[in-house]
Scaffold this motif. Structure first.
Motif, PDB file in Angstrom:
ATOM      1  N   GLU A   1      41.037  49.701  40.232  1.00 30.87           N
ATOM      2  CA  GLU A   1      39.615  49.696  40.562  1.00 30.87           C
ATOM      3  C   GLU A   1      38.786  50.033  39.325  1.00 30.87           C
ATOM      4  OE1 GLU A   1      36.478  51.897  43.615  1.00 30.87           O
ATOM      5  OE2 GLU A   1      38.560  52.582  43.479  1.00 30.87           O
ATOM      6  N   ASP A   2      39.239  51.032  38.573  1.00 26.41           N
ATOM      7  CA  ASP A   2      38.563  51.420  37.341  1.00 26.41           C
ATOM      8  C   ASP A   2      39.152  50.595  36.209  1.00 26.41           C
ATOM      9  OD1 ASP A   2      37.115  52.650  35.390  1.00 26.41           O
ATOM     10  OD2 ASP A   2      38.270  54.513  35.389  1.00 26.41           O
TER      11      ASP A   2
ATOM     12  N   GLN B   1      35.836  44.242  35.729  1.00 23.21           N
ATOM     13  CA  GLN B   1      36.775  44.149  36.847  1.00 23.21           C
ATOM     14  C   GLN B   1      37.368  42.748  36.957  1.00 23.21           C
ATOM     15  OE1 GLN B   1      35.375  45.199  40.920  1.00 23.21           O
ATOM     16  NE2 GLN B   1      36.527  47.079  40.544  1.00 23.21           N
ATOM     17  N   ARG B   2      36.557  41.741  36.704  1.00 25.92           N
ATOM     18  CA  ARG B   2      37.077  40.368  36.772  1.00 25.92           C
ATOM     19  C   ARG B   2      38.085  40.100  35.662  1.00 25.92           C
ATOM     20  NH1 ARG B   2      31.752  36.825  37.163  1.00 25.92           N
ATOM     21  NH2 ARG B   2      30.711  38.789  36.700  1.00 25.92           N
ATOM     22  N   LEU B   3      37.836  40.641  34.463  1.00 23.94           N
ATOM     23  CA  LEU B   3      38.803  40.463  33.375  1.00 23.94           C
ATOM     24  C   LEU B   3      40.099  41.223  33.667  1.00 23.94           C
ATOM     25  CD1 LEU B   3      36.627  40.604  30.122  1.00 23.94           C
ATOM     26  CD2 LEU B   3      37.715  38.625  31.177  1.00 23.94           C
ATOM     27  N   ALA B   4      39.987  42.408  34.275  1.00 29.14           N
ATOM     28  CA  ALA B   4      41.196  43.148  34.639  1.00 29.14           C
ATOM     29  C   ALA B   4      41.990  42.394  35.701  1.00 29.14           C
ATOM     30  CB  ALA B   4      40.811  44.535  35.152  1.00 29.14           C
TER      31      ALA B   4
ATOM     32  N   ALA C   1      47.339  36.728  35.200  1.00 27.04           N
ATOM     33  CA  ALA C   1      47.980  36.044  34.077  1.00 27.04           C
ATOM     34  C   ALA C   1      49.395  36.563  33.827  1.00 27.04           C
ATOM     35  CB  ALA C   1      47.144  36.220  32.807  1.00 27.04           C
ATOM     36  N   ALA C   2      49.671  37.793  34.245  1.00 27.09           N
ATOM     37  CA  ALA C   2      51.019  38.346  34.057  1.00 27.09           C
ATOM     38  C   ALA C   2      52.061  37.599  34.874  1.00 27.09           C
ATOM     39  CB  ALA C   2      51.030  39.827  34.435  1.00 27.09           C
ATOM     40  N   ASN C   3      51.616  36.816  35.859  1.00 26.40           N
ATOM     41  CA  ASN C   3      52.498  35.980  36.690  1.00 26.40           C
ATOM     42  C   ASN C   3      53.618  36.805  37.318  1.00 26.40           C
ATOM     43  OD1 ASN C   3      53.355  33.559  37.867  1.00 26.40           O
ATOM     44  ND2 ASN C   3      54.812  33.173  36.222  1.00 26.40           N
ATOM     45  N   PRO C   4      53.260  37.896  38.010  1.00 28.91           N
ATOM     46  CA  PRO C   4      54.292  38.743  38.608  1.00 28.91           C
ATOM     47  C   PRO C   4      54.761  38.168  39.946  1.00 28.91           C
ATOM     48  CG  PRO C   4      52.152  39.617  39.137  1.00 28.91           C
ATOM     49  CD  PRO C   4      51.901  38.392  38.292  1.00 28.91           C
ATOM     50  N   LYS C   5      55.878  38.674  40.407  1.00 32.39           N
ATOM     51  CA  LYS C   5      56.332  38.304  41.744  1.00 32.39           C
ATOM     52  C   LYS C   5      55.671  39.194  42.783  1.00 32.39           C
ATOM     53  CE  LYS C   5      58.674  35.459  44.163  1.00 32.39           C
ATOM     54  NZ  LYS C   5      58.314  34.028  44.113  1.00 32.39           N
ATOM     55  N   VAL C   6      55.285  40.403  42.368  1.00 33.68           N
ATOM     56  CA  VAL C   6      54.570  41.324  43.244  1.00 33.68           C
ATOM     57  C   VAL C   6      53.295  41.759  42.539  1.00 33.68           C
ATOM     58  CG1 VAL C   6      54.640  43.532  44.462  1.00 33.68           C
ATOM     59  CG2 VAL C   6      56.712  42.143  44.291  1.00 33.68           C
ATOM     60  N   LEU C   7      52.191  41.682  43.254  1.00 29.79           N
ATOM     61  CA  LEU C   7      50.894  42.036  42.684  1.00 29.79           C
ATOM     62  C   LEU C   7      50.320  43.194  43.491  1.00 29.79           C
ATOM     63  CD1 LEU C   7      48.853  41.174  40.507  1.00 29.79           C
ATOM     64  CD2 LEU C   7      47.828  39.625  42.186  1.00 29.79           C
ATOM     65  N   VAL C   8      50.001  44.292  42.803  1.00 33.25           N
ATOM     66  CA  VAL C   8      49.422  45.467  43.449  1.00 33.25           C
ATOM     67  C   VAL C   8      47.983  45.595  42.976  1.00 33.25           C
ATOM     68  CG1 VAL C   8      49.604  47.959  43.792  1.00 33.25           C
ATOM     69  CG2 VAL C   8      51.682  46.597  43.514  1.00 33.25           C
ATOM     70  N   LEU C   9      47.050  45.525  43.912  1.00 29.32           N
ATOM     71  CA  LEU C   9      45.629  45.532  43.576  1.00 29.32           C
ATOM     72  C   LEU C   9      44.962  46.727  44.244  1.00 29.32           C
ATOM     73  CD1 LEU C   9      44.888  41.725  44.166  1.00 29.32           C
ATOM     74  CD2 LEU C   9      45.501  42.852  42.016  1.00 29.32           C
ATOM     75  N   ASP C  10      44.400  47.611  43.424  1.00 24.97           N
ATOM     76  CA  ASP C  10      43.711  48.784  43.950  1.00 24.97           C
ATOM     77  C   ASP C  10      42.210  48.504  43.987  1.00 24.97           C
ATOM     78  OD1 ASP C  10      42.827  51.228  44.744  1.00 24.97           O
ATOM     79  OD2 ASP C  10      43.487  52.329  42.982  1.00 24.97           O
ATOM     80  N   ASP C  11      41.765  47.935  45.107  1.00 21.32           N
ATOM     81  CA  ASP C  11      40.352  47.596  45.314  1.00 21.32           C
ATOM     82  C   ASP C  11      39.767  46.892  44.085  1.00 21.32           C
ATOM     83  OD1 ASP C  11      38.017  47.422  46.743  1.00 21.32           O
ATOM     84  OD2 ASP C  11      37.277  49.385  46.110  1.00 21.32           O
ATOM     85  N   PRO C  12      40.298  45.735  43.729  1.00 20.15           N
ATOM     86  CA  PRO C  12      39.913  45.083  42.478  1.00 20.15           C
ATOM     87  C   PRO C  12      38.573  44.371  42.527  1.00 20.15           C
ATOM     88  CG  PRO C  12      41.428  43.692  43.671  1.00 20.15           C
ATOM     89  CD  PRO C  12      41.286  44.945  44.488  1.00 20.15           C
ATOM     90  N   LEU C  13      37.908  44.346  43.698  1.00 16.46           N
ATOM     91  CA  LEU C  13      36.679  43.570  43.828  1.00 16.46           C
ATOM     92  C   LEU C  13      35.471  44.443  44.131  1.00 16.46           C
ATOM     93  CD1 LEU C  13      38.163  40.737  46.096  1.00 16.46           C
ATOM     94  CD2 LEU C  13      38.199  40.896  43.608  1.00 16.46           C
TER      95      LEU C  13
END
Length: 637
Positions: free
Chosen positions: A436-437, A503-506, A512-524
Motif C-alpha cells: 500500500e505504501d 502506487q501504479r508504478l509499484a 512485471a515480476a511475472n510471479p505465480k503468486v501475487l500478494v497485493l496489500d491494498d494496491p489501489l
C-alpha cells in the motif's frame, strides 16, 4: 539503543586490542602492504634517532677542533639522513593509501550486503540514521585509523622504547630520569581509556540519532510544512545537536587533560635532565657533546611521546566504531536458506496457511498471537480477497508468504512445500508483492518497474515488451509524459510523483515480476475511481492464471476476487464468495458496511445502507454483540 544493547554488552566485555582484532578478516588481504608501510615508518623513526648520534660525533670532533671541512661533511650526513627519513615517510603513505581504501570498500560492501540479508524485523528495530552513521562515518573512521593511527601508534611506541634505551648510552642517570617522568603518563592513559571510551560511544550513538532526525525531517518535510511544525522540528534537532555538542566538549576536555600531562611531563623531564646533565659535566661524568646529543635524542622522542595521547584517543574512537559496525555483523539472520533446499521448477501456485501463528519479538508473554492459527488455502489461479477490521492482522498475513517474516507457529506452503524449505531467492521469484505504501528508488522508471526481473536485459526488446505491458496494466502510461519518458530518474523514494502515480508504478513492478503468486496489500488505495476501474479491468486479465491474495480496504477491490476470506482477531472466521458471506456472516456485513462508509467519505458519494444489516446481525447465530451494535449504528446513520 535498545536494539543493540546485548551486542553493546558483549563488545564492552572485550579489551580494546581484542575488539580491534575483529578487523583481521578485512585487513588480511592488505596485510603485506600495511606491514610495508609500518616498516617504512619504523625506518623513518630509526633514521631520525640516528641524527643525534651523528650530531654528537660532529660536535665532539670537527666543532671542538675547528675543522670547517669536516663540519661540512657532517652537515651533508645530517641532510642525507633527513632526506632518507622523508623518503621513508613517502613510502609509508604509498604503501598504505591504496589498501586502506580497499579495506574501506570491502567493509562497506559487506555491511551493505549484511543489511540486505537481515530480516525486516531487524530494520523494524533499528533507526535508519544509526545504520547510515555506521555505514559512512564509522567505517571511514576505521579506514583512517588503519592507514594512519594504527601504524603510527605501533611505530611511535617502538620509537619511544628504542630511544629510551639509547638515552642510557650517555649516562644511566639521565635515562632513569626520563623513564621515571614517563610513568605518570601511562597511569593517566589507563584512566583516560575508562572515561574516553564511554564518551566516544555516547558521541557516536548521538551522531546516529542526529542523522535519523535529519533524515526524518527531510522525508517528512511536506508534513512539517503542512502543519507548520518546522520550528518544533528545529527545536528538537537543536536539542539533540546541543546534547552531541556537550558530549564532544566532554571528549575534548578528556583529551585536553591527557594532553596537559603529555606536555607537562616531558618539560619536567627536560628540566631535571638539564640540571643533572650540568652536574654530571661538572663531575666529568659526561662531555658537552654527549649532553647535547642526549637532548637532541630527547627532542626527537618528544613528538612520539606527545602523539601517544592523540593516537590513543584515535584508537579508542576506532574501537568504538568497530563495536558499532560489528553490532550489525553479529546480528542473527533468521531468514536464511535451508541446509537441504527444495526446488519447485514448475509452480502451480497453490498457496496455503496451515495453523499459521505469528507474534512480534517484543510482544509480551501474556499477549495473544497477532495471527492465531490461520488456516487458508488459495487454489492455483484463484484470486482471494482478504478483509477485516483495522488491526485484525491483514498486512501481517501478507508478509508471511515471501518470508519478510517467518511464522512463529504452523507453516505457509507453496504447492505443498513449506516456504522455509525453498531458497529465499527462488521463493521470491515465485511470489511477488505490492505494498500500500509504495516505495520507489532513485533510479529510472524502467529500472524501478523491472526491478524484479534480474534475469532480464531491461534494455532489450523483451525488456521493453515486459515494461510496456506492466505499465499498461497498471495504467501508468503517464510516464511517457515525463521529461525523459521511461528513462526519467524519478527522485528519492519517488516523492516527485503523486501517491497514485507511485502506487501504479509499484503495481507495475509487481506485475512485471511475472510471479505465480501475487500478494497485493491494498494496491489501489490512492487511485481515483475511474483509474481504479481501468486497473481492475486489466488486473482481471493478468490474474486469470495467477494466484492472488489481495488485501481489500475498498468494496470495489472485493469485486476482483473469486472468493473472500474474513480475518477477525487474528483468525480466519469465514471463507466464501462475496454473496455467500453477505448471507451467512454478520461480521462480514459489518466489515463491508465499514468499507462502504469509508469509501463514501473518501469520494463524497452517498453510502448504500443495508436496512437488513441490524436484523441479520441480531438473528445470525454467529453474530457477536459488537457486530449487532455496529450494524444498528450503521442503520441509524
Amino acid at each position: 539503543m535498545s536494539s543493540s544493547s546485548s551486542s553493546q554488552n558483549s563488545s564492552a566485555s572485550l579489551s580494546t586490542p581484542a575488539a580491534l582484532w575483529r578487523l583481521k578478516p578485512f585487513v588480511r588481504p592488505a596485510l603485506g602492504r600495511m606491514i610495508g608501510g609500518a616498516a617504512s615508518a619504523l625506518a623513518a623513526a630509526i633514521i631520525a634517532l640516528m641524527i643525534p648520534i651523528v650530531l654528537e660525533q660532529i660536535i665532539a670532533g670537527p666543532v671542538m677542533s675547528g675543522q670547517v671541512s669536516a663540519i661540512v661533511w657532517g652537515a651533508v650526513a645530517v641532510l642525507a639522513l633527513s632526506l632518507g627519513e622523508a623518503v621513508m615517510v613517502w613510502l609509508r603513505r604509498w604503501f598504505i593509501l591504496k589498501p586502506s581504501t580497499e579495506i574501506e570498500y570491502r567493509m562497506r560492501s559487506d555491511l551493505y550486503s549484511r543489511l540486505q540479508a537481515l530480516p525486516v524485523a531487524f530494520h523494524d528495530r533499528w533507526q535508519s540514521g544509526q545504520l547510515l552513521s555506521r555505514m559512512m562515518q564509522d567505517i571511514g573512521l576505521i579506514r583512517r585509523w588503519l592507514a594512519f593511527g594504527l601504524i603510527l601508534l605501533v611505530v611511535n611506541i617502538l620509537t619511544i622504547m628504542i630511544g629510551s634505551v639509547l638515552l642510557f648510552r650517555w649516562h644511566w642517570l639521565l635515562g632513569v630520569i626520563f623513564l621515571i617522568t614517563g610513568i605518570p603518563l601511562w597511569i593517566r592513559g589507563y584512566l583516560f581509556e575508562k572515561r574516553y571510551g564511554v564518551l566516544t560511544r555516547r558521541s557516536q550513538d548521538q551522531a546516529g540519532d542526529l542523522a535519523t532526525s535529519v533524515e526524518e525531517s527531510v522525508h517528512g518535510i511536506r508534513v512539517l510544512k503542512a502543519f507548520g511544525r518546522g520550528k518544533h522540528a528545529l527545536g528538537r534537532f537543536s536539542n539533540q545537536a546541543e546534547t552531541l555538542r556537550q558530549t564532544e566538549l566532554s571528549k575534548a576536555r578528556a583529551v585536553g587533560s591527557l594532553w596537559f600531562f603529555l606536555d607537562l611531563m616531558p618539560q619536567i623531564a627536560f628540566g631535571l635532565s638539564l640540571i643533572s646533565g650540568i652536574w654530571l659535566i661538572s663531575q666529568g661524568a659526561i662531555s658537552v657533546a654527549e649532553l647535547f646529543a642526549f637532548f637532541a635524542m630527547a627532542t626527537v622522542l618528544r613528538w612520539p611521546i606527545e602523539s601517544i595521547g592523540f593516537l590513543f584517543s584515535f584508537a579508542l574512537d576506532a574501537r568504538t566504531a568497530t563495536d558499532r559496525v560489528f553490532e550489525i555483523f553479529s546480528e542473527t539472520n533468521t531468514i536464511t536458506d535451508p541446509e537441504n533446499p527444495v526446488h519447485i521448477n514448475q509452480p502451480r501456485g497453490e498457496l496455503a496457511f496451515e495453523n499459521a501463528h505469528f507474534r512480534y519479538q517484543d510482544a509480551g508473554a501474556s499477549e495473544r498471537d497477532l495471527l492465531d492459527g490461520i488456516d487458508l488455502v488459495l487454489r492455483p489461479g484463484e484470486t482471494m480477497a482478504l478483509v477485516g477490521l483495522t488491526g485484525s492482522g491483514k498486512t501481517t498475513l501478507t508478509t508471511l508468504p515471501t518470508r519478510l517474516y517467518d511464522v512463529t507457529g504452523g507453516r505457509v506452503t507453496l504447492d505443498g512445500v513449506d516456504v522455509r524449505d525453498l531458497p529465499v531467492a527462488e521463493l521470491r521469484t515465485h511470489i511477488a508483492m505490492a505494498f500500500e505504501d509504495a516505495t520507489l528508488f532513485s533510479a529510472s522508471v524502467r529500472e524501478n518497474v523491472l526491478l524484479g526481473r534480474a534475469e532480464l536485459d531491461i534494455h532489450s526488446d523483451e525488456g521493453e515488451r515486459v515494461l510496456r505491458e506492466a505499465l499498461q496494466i497498471a495504467q501508468a502510461e503517464f510516464v511517457d509524459a515525463l521529461p525523459e519518458g521511461v528513462e526519467t530518474v524519478i527522485g528519492e523514494e519517488g516523492l516527485s510523483l503523486s501517491g497514485g502515480q507511485r502506487q501504479r508504478l509499484a503495481l507495475a513492478r509487481a506485475v512485471a515480476a511475472n510471479p505465480k503468486v501475487l500478494v497485493l496489500d491494498d494496491p489501489l488505495s490512492a487511485l481515483d475511481v475511474d483509474t481504479e476501474a481501468l486497473v481492475e479491468r486489466a488486473l482481471r486479465r493478468v490474474l486469470a492464471d495467477t494466484t492472488a491474495l489481495i488485501v481489500a480496504h475498498r468494496p470495489s477491490t472485493v469485486a476482483l476476487a473469486d472468493r473472500v476470506a474474513l480475518l477477525e482477531r487474528g483468525r480466519i472466521t469465514a471463507v466464501g464468495t462475496h454473496s455467500e458471506l453477505l448471507k451467512t456472516s454478520a461480521h462480514y456485513r459489518h466489515v463491508i458496511s465499514s468499507l462502504e462508509a469509508e469509501e463514501a467519505a473518501r469520494t463524497g458519494a452517498i453510502p448504500i445502507i443495508r436496512e437488513d444489516a441490524a436484523t441479520d446481525a441480531a438473528t445470525d447465530d454467529s453474530a457477536t454483540e459488537d457486530d449487532t451494535n455496529n450494524a444498528k449504528k450503521e442503520v441509524q446513520a
